[in-house]
Write an enzyme that holds these catalytic residues in place. Sequence first.
Site, PDB file in Angstrom:
ATOM      1  CE  LYS A  14      12.270  69.071  -6.811  1.00  0.00           C
ATOM      2  NZ  LYS A  14      13.697  69.191  -6.397  1.00  0.00           N
ATOM      3  CE1 TYR A  54      14.301  74.683  -6.078  1.00  0.00           C
ATOM      4  CE2 TYR A  54      13.707  74.830  -8.393  1.00  0.00           C
ATOM      5  CZ  TYR A  54      13.785  74.105  -7.217  1.00  0.00           C
ATOM      6  OH  TYR A  54      13.323  72.811  -7.179  1.00  0.00           O
ATOM      7  NE  ARG A 119      12.354  71.371   4.161  1.00  0.00           N
ATOM      8  CZ  ARG A 119      13.154  71.849   3.201  1.00  0.00           C
ATOM      9  NH1 ARG A 119      12.662  72.089   1.994  1.00  0.00           N
ATOM     10  NH2 ARG A 119      14.421  72.070   3.429  1.00  0.00           N
ATOM     11  CB  THR A 125      18.338  68.457  -0.105  1.00  0.00           C
ATOM     12  OG1 THR A 125      17.741  69.422   0.766  1.00  0.00           O
ATOM     13  CG2 THR A 125      18.256  68.961  -1.533  1.00  0.00           C
ATOM     14  NE  ARG A 136      13.607  65.697  -1.546  1.00  0.00           N
ATOM     15  CZ  ARG A 136      13.797  66.942  -1.127  1.00  0.00           C
ATOM     16  NH1 ARG A 136      14.373  67.172   0.045  1.00  0.00           N
ATOM     17  NH2 ARG A 136      13.435  67.957  -1.886  1.00  0.00           N
ATOM     18  CG  ASN A 156      15.390  66.345  -4.749  1.00  0.00           C
ATOM     19  OD1 ASN A 156      14.589  66.732  -5.606  1.00  0.00           O
ATOM     20  ND2 ASN A 156      16.124  67.175  -4.040  1.00  0.00           N
ATOM     21  CG  HIS A 159       9.991  72.535  -4.016  1.00  0.00           C
ATOM     22  ND1 HIS A 159      11.191  73.122  -3.698  1.00  0.00           N
ATOM     23  CD2 HIS A 159       9.020  73.377  -3.584  1.00  0.00           C
ATOM     24  CE1 HIS A 159      10.952  74.298  -3.118  1.00  0.00           C
ATOM     25  NE2 HIS A 159       9.645  74.467  -3.036  1.00  0.00           N
ATOM     26  CD  GLU A 170       8.728  77.584  -2.158  1.00  0.00           C
ATOM     27  OE1 GLU A 170       9.963  77.595  -2.151  1.00  0.00           O
ATOM     28  OE2 GLU A 170       8.058  76.591  -1.829  1.00  0.00           O
TER      29      GLU A 170
HETATM   30  P1  GDP Z   1      15.279  71.437  -0.716  1.00  0.00           P
HETATM   31  O1  GDP Z   1      14.501  72.555  -0.096  1.00  0.00           O
HETATM   32  O2  GDP Z   1      15.421  70.235   0.173  1.00  0.00           O
HETATM   33  O3  GDP Z   1      14.800  71.038  -2.099  1.00  0.00           O
HETATM   34  O4  GDP Z   1      16.758  71.972  -0.904  1.00  0.00           O
HETATM   35  P2  GDP Z   1      17.312  73.432  -1.287  1.00  0.00           P
HETATM   36  O5  GDP Z   1      16.215  74.457  -1.254  1.00  0.00           O
HETATM   37  O6  GDP Z   1      18.512  73.660  -0.444  1.00  0.00           O
HETATM   38  O7  GDP Z   1      17.802  73.234  -2.770  1.00  0.00           O
HETATM   39  C1  GDP Z   1      16.935  73.264  -3.854  1.00  0.00           C
HETATM   40  C2  GDP Z   1      17.479  72.342  -4.939  1.00  0.00           C
HETATM   41  O8  GDP Z   1      18.824  72.725  -5.255  1.00  0.00           O
HETATM   42  C3  GDP Z   1      17.586  70.879  -4.519  1.00  0.00           C
HETATM   43  O9  GDP Z   1      16.372  70.167  -4.696  1.00  0.00           O
HETATM   44  C4  GDP Z   1      18.708  70.377  -5.388  1.00  0.00           C
HETATM   45  O10 GDP Z   1      18.217  70.123  -6.703  1.00  0.00           O
HETATM   46  C5  GDP Z   1      19.626  71.590  -5.489  1.00  0.00           C
HETATM   47  N1  GDP Z   1      20.699  71.515  -4.484  1.00  0.00           N
HETATM   48  C6  GDP Z   1      20.686  71.998  -3.226  1.00  0.00           C
HETATM   49  N2  GDP Z   1      21.838  71.758  -2.592  1.00  0.00           N
HETATM   50  C7  GDP Z   1      22.620  71.089  -3.478  1.00  0.00           C
HETATM   51  C8  GDP Z   1      23.965  70.556  -3.426  1.00  0.00           C
HETATM   52  O11 GDP Z   1      24.682  70.638  -2.404  1.00  0.00           O
HETATM   53  N3  GDP Z   1      24.425  69.947  -4.559  1.00  0.00           N
HETATM   54  C9  GDP Z   1      23.668  69.845  -5.685  1.00  0.00           C
HETATM   55  N4  GDP Z   1      24.190  69.223  -6.736  1.00  0.00           N
HETATM   56  N5  GDP Z   1      22.416  70.334  -5.770  1.00  0.00           N
HETATM   57  C10 GDP Z   1      21.890  70.940  -4.685  1.00  0.00           C
HETATM   58 MG    MG Z   2      14.322  74.579  -0.540  1.00  0.00          MG
END
Ligand code: GDP
Ligand code: MG
Length: 201
Positions: A14, A54, A119, A125, A136, A156, A159, A170
């Site tokens: 990112k 997303y 992962r 996350t 992270r 963070n 991705h 993706e």
């Molecule tokens: P990742 O696969 O670990 O990146 O997580 P996800 O696919 O669940 O979420 C994608 C993105 O959404 C994350 O990188 C965060 O920017 C955002 N996000 C996800 N869960 C949360 C949350 O509980 N709070 C906030 N503020 N952002 C979130």
């Molecule tokens: Mg994700």
Amino acid sequence: MVHHKDEQTLVIIKPDGVQRSLVGEIIKRIERVGLKLVGLKMSVPSEDMIEKLYTLNPEWRRMTGEKVIEGYKSKSLKPPSEDPLELTDIILRNLKKYMTSGPVIFMVWKGAHAVSLVRKIVGGTEPLTSDVGTIRGDFVLDSYQMSDTDGRAVRNLVHASGSVEEASDEIKHWFKKDELINYRLVQEQILYDVDLDGILE
Ligand code: GDP
Ligand code: MG
């Protein structure tokens, strides 16, 4: 069925990762486990491409919104809304702003258990709770509490696809077929061959 060693995953460094000069560090951590880099490019993505990334999974809005509500409740805090979709709208808006703020690196990594290994290397996350030893966990101090208060996406750094199916969607979203290179790494013989023969002369 795809052989384990042919599993692929998408990794995006990112804008904050690029700005903090962590490109090499992030690549190093994925590379040293034995995975193979088969696609790489840099660009400033459009908001449209990020929204699509997303929402490739039609359930993402609902699932993420529910996870956010759960997150607030687990900390005995009141979520800003009880409607998961409303919360995801805010997250998506912030993500679009964050992800289009500068150049990002797109990569496809290939190898046994590529999705789950990456992962593991990337970590959870939310940086505040990502394990030490993960990308992270080691390089960011951000939290949902801070990012939500400041009305921005959590920083963070990376991705990484969450499942083999997600990875396939993706990768198709960001790479054309001919942008991925099929080649052999010499170390694959040591990682995957059934017998370690041919080492001794
Ligand atoms: P990742 O696969 O670990 O990146 O997580 P996800 O696919 O669940 O979420 C994608 C993105 O959404 C994350 O990188 C965060 O920017 C955002 N996000 C996800 N869960 C949360 C949350 O509980 N709070 C906030 N503020 N952002 C979130
Ligand atoms: Mg994700």
